[in-house]
Design a protein around this motif. Structure first.
Motif, PDB file in Angstrom:
ATOM      1  N   MET A  18       0.843  -1.197   0.000  1.00 55.73           N
ATOM      2  CA  MET A  18       0.000   0.000   0.000  1.00 55.73           C
ATOM      3  C   MET A  18       0.881   1.251   0.000  1.00 55.73           C
ATOM      4  O   MET A  18       0.605   2.213  -0.730  1.00 55.73           O
ATOM      5  CB  MET A  18      -0.932   0.010   1.223  1.00 55.73           C
ATOM      6  N   TYR A  19       1.943   1.233   0.807  1.00 58.89           N
ATOM      7  CA  TYR A  19       2.870   2.364   0.825  1.00 58.89           C
ATOM      8  C   TYR A  19       3.513   2.545  -0.553  1.00 58.89           C
ATOM      9  O   TYR A  19       3.649   3.673  -1.029  1.00 58.89           O
ATOM     10  CB  TYR A  19       3.961   2.195   1.894  1.00 58.89           C
ATOM     11  N   SER A  20       3.914   1.448  -1.183  1.00 59.89           N
ATOM     12  CA  SER A  20       4.522   1.528  -2.513  1.00 59.89           C
ATOM     13  C   SER A  20       3.576   2.208  -3.491  1.00 59.89           C
ATOM     14  O   SER A  20       3.983   3.067  -4.280  1.00 59.89           O
ATOM     15  CB  SER A  20       4.890   0.134  -3.037  1.00 59.89           C
ATOM     16  N   SER A  21       2.308   1.845  -3.432  1.00 60.65           N
ATOM     17  CA  SER A  21       1.316   2.467  -4.307  1.00 60.65           C
ATOM     18  C   SER A  21       1.236   3.965  -4.040  1.00 60.65           C
ATOM     19  O   SER A  21       1.211   4.783  -4.968  1.00 60.65           O
ATOM     20  CB  SER A  21      -0.051   1.813  -4.088  1.00 60.65           C
ATOM     21  N   TYR A  22       1.225   4.329  -2.789  1.00 60.58           N
ATOM     22  CA  TYR A  22       1.152   5.722  -2.370  1.00 60.58           C
ATOM     23  C   TYR A  22       2.386   6.505  -2.834  1.00 60.58           C
ATOM     24  O   TYR A  22       2.293   7.620  -3.324  1.00 60.58           O
ATOM     25  CB  TYR A  22       1.041   5.733  -0.848  1.00 60.58           C
ATOM     26  N   LEU A  23       3.562   5.876  -2.695  1.00 59.87           N
ATOM     27  CA  LEU A  23       4.810   6.497  -3.129  1.00 59.87           C
ATOM     28  C   LEU A  23       4.797   6.761  -4.635  1.00 59.87           C
ATOM     29  O   LEU A  23       5.131   7.854  -5.095  1.00 59.87           O
ATOM     30  CB  LEU A  23       6.002   5.600  -2.766  1.00 59.87           C
ATOM     31  N   TYR A  24       4.388   5.773  -5.407  1.00 57.49           N
ATOM     32  CA  TYR A  24       4.391   5.941  -6.864  1.00 57.49           C
ATOM     33  C   TYR A  24       3.321   6.929  -7.319  1.00 57.49           C
ATOM     34  O   TYR A  24       3.513   7.635  -8.308  1.00 57.49           O
ATOM     35  CB  TYR A  24       4.258   4.595  -7.572  1.00 57.49           C
ATOM     36  N   LEU A  25       2.230   7.009  -6.599  1.00 57.06           N
ATOM     37  CA  LEU A  25       1.224   8.020  -6.920  1.00 57.06           C
ATOM     38  C   LEU A  25       1.784   9.409  -6.635  1.00 57.06           C
ATOM     39  O   LEU A  25       1.559  10.355  -7.397  1.00 57.06           O
ATOM     40  CB  LEU A  25      -0.053   7.763  -6.128  1.00 57.06           C
ATOM     41  N   SER A  26       2.570   9.543  -5.566  1.00 58.24           N
ATOM     42  CA  SER A  26       3.224  10.815  -5.260  1.00 58.24           C
ATOM     43  C   SER A  26       4.221  11.173  -6.362  1.00 58.24           C
ATOM     44  O   SER A  26       4.312  12.334  -6.790  1.00 58.24           O
ATOM     45  CB  SER A  26       3.946  10.724  -3.906  1.00 58.24           C
ATOM     46  N   MET A  27       4.952  10.184  -6.847  1.00 60.74           N
ATOM     47  CA  MET A  27       5.890  10.419  -7.949  1.00 60.74           C
ATOM     48  C   MET A  27       5.142  10.818  -9.216  1.00 60.74           C
ATOM     49  O   MET A  27       5.599  11.682  -9.965  1.00 60.74           O
ATOM     50  CB  MET A  27       6.744   9.182  -8.197  1.00 60.74           C
ATOM     51  N   SER A  28       3.996  10.215  -9.442  1.00 59.40           N
ATOM     52  CA  SER A  28       3.184  10.579 -10.598  1.00 59.40           C
ATOM     53  C   SER A  28       2.787  12.055 -10.520  1.00 59.40           C
ATOM     54  O   SER A  28       2.867  12.788 -11.523  1.00 59.40           O
ATOM     55  CB  SER A  28       1.929   9.696 -10.676  1.00 59.40           C
ATOM     56  N   ALA A  29       2.399  12.501  -9.332  1.00 61.20           N
ATOM     57  CA  ALA A  29       2.036  13.909  -9.147  1.00 61.20           C
ATOM     58  C   ALA A  29       3.247  14.812  -9.381  1.00 61.20           C
ATOM     59  O   ALA A  29       3.123  15.876 -10.004  1.00 61.20           O
ATOM     60  CB  ALA A  29       1.470  14.117  -7.746  1.00 61.20           C
ATOM     61  N   THR A  78       7.541  13.808  -1.592  1.00 59.73           N
ATOM     62  CA  THR A  78       6.757  14.504  -2.618  1.00 59.73           C
ATOM     63  C   THR A  78       7.604  15.302  -3.603  1.00 59.73           C
ATOM     64  O   THR A  78       7.096  15.766  -4.612  1.00 59.73           O
ATOM     65  CB  THR A  78       5.733  15.461  -1.964  1.00 59.73           C
ATOM     66  N   GLU A  79       8.870  15.493  -3.283  1.00 61.96           N
ATOM     67  CA  GLU A  79       9.763  16.264  -4.157  1.00 61.96           C
ATOM     68  C   GLU A  79      11.039  15.483  -4.404  1.00 61.96           C
ATOM     69  O   GLU A  79      11.517  14.772  -3.515  1.00 61.96           O
ATOM     70  CB  GLU A  79      10.115  17.615  -3.514  1.00 61.96           C
TER      71      GLU A  79
END
Length: 173
Positions: A18-29, A78-79
């Motif tokens: 779940m964290y991995s998904s969240y991390l990659y979504l942050s990278m997508s943003a 996030t950055e």
């Protein structure tokens, strides 16, 4: 699930996915904000894959009669300094996930839980594919120095990636 040691470890992996998904979504943003829609797409697909992996663990724990325990997901970074730095972080993260999966396999073998060992073999193969895929993007970025016209070409290529959910047959292959 009668084996509480494995149940706890599988729940930890579910939450890590779940964290991995969240991390990659942050990278997508991050990539969307940088105007790199292809990179953003590639990361969004990564996020979808990781969520699908989490759900595979979720379903497996329940199928074995265990109790799913969801924990708080830590806020991701996030950055990034550059697109290259972000993709380098992806590779580092995927290597960490590979290590976690390998540790789970070792635990399943130690606990003599053959069904869980078989379940985890799909993830072992998946991690080889994940690291190879990231390495491919990373090598291209390094080749072009992470900037210039090459970024446009890589971004355009990454825009073509689509999410394909794992099927039951691919999980058991």
């Amino acid at each position: 699930m009668s084996n509480k040691v494995l149940e706890k470890a599988l729940n930890e992996q579910l939450n890590a996915e779940m964290y991995s998904s969240y991390l990659y979504l942050s990278m997508s943003a991050y990539f969307s904000d940088a105007g790199l829609s292809g990179f953003a797409n590639w990361m969004r697909v990564q996020a979808q894959e990781e969520l699908a992996h989490a759900m595979m663990f979720y379903d497996y724990i329940i199928e074995r009669g265990g109790r799913v325990v969801l924990t708080q997901v830590e806020g991701p970074q996030t950055e990034w300094e550059s697109p290259l730095a972000a993709v380098e972080d992806v590779l580092t993260h995927e290597k960490k996930v590979t290590s976690m999966i390998n540790n789970l396999v070792d635990l399943a073998i130690e606990q003599k839980d053959h069904a869980t060992n078989i379940f985890l073999q799909w993830f072992v193969s998946e991690q080889v594919e994940e690291e190879d895929s990231v390495n491919d993007v990373l090598n291209k970025l390094k080749l072009i120095g992470g900037e210039g016209n090459g970024m446009f070409i890589i971004d355009k290529d990454l825009a073509l990636r689509v999410f394909t959910p794992p099927t039951q047959s691919s999980q058991n292959a």
